[in-house]
Design an enzyme around this catalytic site. Structure first.
Site, PDB file in Angstrom:
ATOM      1  N   GLU A   7      52.911-140.013   5.875  1.00 55.69           N
ATOM      2  CA  GLU A   7      52.010-139.634   6.959  1.00 55.69           C
ATOM      3  C   GLU A   7      52.427-140.355   8.237  1.00 55.69           C
ATOM      4  O   GLU A   7      52.470-141.584   8.290  1.00 55.69           O
ATOM      5  CB  GLU A   7      50.567-140.001   6.621  1.00 55.69           C
ATOM      6  CG  GLU A   7      49.595-139.606   7.728  1.00 55.69           C
ATOM      7  CD  GLU A   7      48.167-140.051   7.455  1.00 55.69           C
ATOM      8  OE1 GLU A   7      47.276-139.641   8.212  1.00 55.69           O
ATOM      9  OE2 GLU A   7      47.940-140.818   6.483  1.00 55.69           O
TER      10      GLU A   7
ATOM     11  N   ALA B  57      56.311-142.545  19.770  1.00 52.60           N
ATOM     12  CA  ALA B  57      56.399-142.686  21.228  1.00 52.60           C
ATOM     13  C   ALA B  57      57.775-143.187  21.644  1.00 52.60           C
ATOM     14  O   ALA B  57      58.475-143.851  20.881  1.00 52.60           O
ATOM     15  CB  ALA B  57      55.322-143.650  21.742  1.00 52.60           C
TER      16      ALA B  57
ATOM     17  N   THR C  24      63.418-136.260  20.025  1.00 53.94           N
ATOM     18  CA  THR C  24      63.851-135.312  19.001  1.00 53.94           C
ATOM     19  C   THR C  24      64.818-135.960  18.023  1.00 53.94           C
ATOM     20  O   THR C  24      64.738-135.752  16.807  1.00 53.94           O
ATOM     21  CB  THR C  24      64.515-134.088  19.657  1.00 53.94           C
ATOM     22  OG1 THR C  24      63.527-133.377  20.416  1.00 53.94           O
ATOM     23  CG2 THR C  24      65.103-133.147  18.617  1.00 53.94           C
TER      24      THR C  24
ATOM     25  N   ASN D 274      46.362-131.671  21.604  1.00 52.11           N
ATOM     26  CA  ASN D 274      47.286-131.639  22.722  1.00 52.11           C
ATOM     27  C   ASN D 274      48.724-131.935  22.294  1.00 52.11           C
ATOM     28  O   ASN D 274      49.651-131.764  23.089  1.00 52.11           O
ATOM     29  CB  ASN D 274      46.851-132.643  23.797  1.00 52.11           C
ATOM     30  CG  ASN D 274      45.558-132.230  24.463  1.00 52.11           C
ATOM     31  OD1 ASN D 274      45.481-131.203  25.129  1.00 52.11           O
ATOM     32  ND2 ASN D 274      44.512-133.024  24.263  1.00 52.11           N
TER      33      ASN D 274
END
Length: 281
Positions: A178, A183, A195, A221
Site C-alpha cells: 500500500e 512526492a 514517473t 485530486n
C-alpha cells in the site's frame, strides 16, 4: 496517499469508513481520517498536468504507435520541430534518466527505520520533502508513517541528496503493498523523476518483494496522476486479500496497479524497441 499535488486534502479528510487497518493502523489524525495517498511531483498544480504529454508518449509506444517527435505539435510552447520521427519525448527523457543512473548521478535505495543512523538521516530528509510538498497533510501523521518500522521507503537520490521518494507498507502474505506518500522536491519536478520513481517501485516490489499488486487510497485530486502510472479504479485483486487491511476514506478512491512479471518497468522502452524490431524483421 500522499501524492504531492496542490490539492485541498482537507476536503478528503471526512470521517472514514474503516474496513481494516491501513498504513497508519486505521487511526485518525487530528480527529479526522487522512487519505493515505495524496501525491505531488510530476503533475503540476492539479497533479494531472506536467506528465500528461510524456505519459501519452509512453502509452503510444506501448501500443505500438509512432510517438510524436519532441517539440512537435504536442510541445507546450506550440512550436514545431523537425526532429527524428522515430524518437518520442517519453523515450528521449527515459534515455536521459538512464544515463544519469549509469553515471551514478541518480540512484534509488529502499530503506526503513531499522536503527541505522544513516537510514534515520535519510528518512528525516524524505519526511521534510513530504511535509513541504504535502502542506495539508498533518506533519505528525507523516512522521508516524515514515518512521513506522512496518513501512519501507524508496528514495530518489540525486548527487547523494534525497530529492523525492515513496513510502509504502508491504503485506507479504497478501503479495501487495500500500502506497502511503509519494512526492518529489519542487525544484526537481517536471523532469521525469516522479514517473521513473514509480517505475522503480513497481520493479522493486515485483522482483525483490514478490508483490503482484500495488494499492493506494488516492485523494480524488490525485486520481489522474495514478491513472497515468497504470493504476485503475477497478480492483481486480481478490477482496479477501485487501479487505481488512486497507482503510477507506470519504472523498477518496481505492486504486490498484497489477504488476506484470513479464514486464521490466525500468526498461520497457527498450523492450518495445526490441519487439518492434522483431516484428519488422
Amino acid at each position: 496517499l500522499g501524492l504531492d499535488v496542490d490539492s485541498d486534502v482537507e476536503r478528503a479528510r471526512g470521517k472514514s469508513r474503516k474496513v481494516g487497518a491501513s498504513a497508519g493502523d486505521g487511526e485518525e489524525c487530528d480527529g479526522r481520517s487522512t487519505p493515505a495517498a495524496t501525491a505531488r511531483g510530476e503533475g503540476g498544480e492539479d497533479g494531472e498536468g506536467g506528465e500528461e504529454e510524456d505519459d501519452d508518449e509512453g502509452r503510444r509506444a506501448r501500443d505500438g504507435e509512432n510517438p510524436s517527435t519532441p517539440g512537435s505539435a504536442s510541445r507546450r510552447d506550440g512550436t514545431a520541430n523537425a526532429s527524428s520521427p522515430t524518437v518520442g519525448a517519453y523515450a528521449t527523457r527515459e534515455s536521459h534518466l538512464r544515463k544519469q543512473e549509469r553515471d551514478g548521478e541518480l540512484k534509488w535505495e529502499v530503506i526503513k527505520n531499522d536503527g541505522d543512523a544513516r537510514h534515520a538521516k535519510l528518512l528525516v530528509a524524505l519526511k521534510n520533502i513530504f511535509s513541504k510538498q504535502l502542506p495539508n497533510m498533518p506533519k505528525e501523521y507523516i512522521v508516524r508513517l515514515v518512521f513506522d518500522v512496518r513501512h519501507h521507503s524508496m528514495l530518489c537520490m540525486k548527487n547523494g541528496g534525497v530529492i523525492g521518494g515513496i513510502t509504502y507498507r508491504p503485506f507479504p502474505k497478501q503479495r501487495m503493498a500500500e502506497i502511503a506518500f509519494c512526492a518529489v522536491s519542487a525544484n526537481e519536478q517536471v523532469k521525469g523523476y516522479g514517473t521513473r520513481l514509480m517505475n522503480h517501485i513497481k520493479e522493486y516490489a515485483k522482483e525483490k518483494e514478490n508483490m503482484t499488486h500495488l494499492i493506494t487510497f488516492a485523494d480524488n485530486n490525485a486520481v489522474g496522476y495514478f491513472q497515468k502510472q497504470g493504476f485503475t479504479k477497478e480492483i481486480m485483486m481478490e477482496r479477501e486479500k485487501w479487505f481488512g487491511y486497507i482503510k477507506e476514506y470519504d472523498g477518496g478512491t481505492i486504486m490498484e496497479c497489477q504488476l506484470d512479471g513479464h514486464v521490466s518497468y525500468v526498461d520497457f522502452v527498450n523492450q518495445i524497441r526490441e519487439q518492434r524490431k522483431a516484428v519488422e524483421a
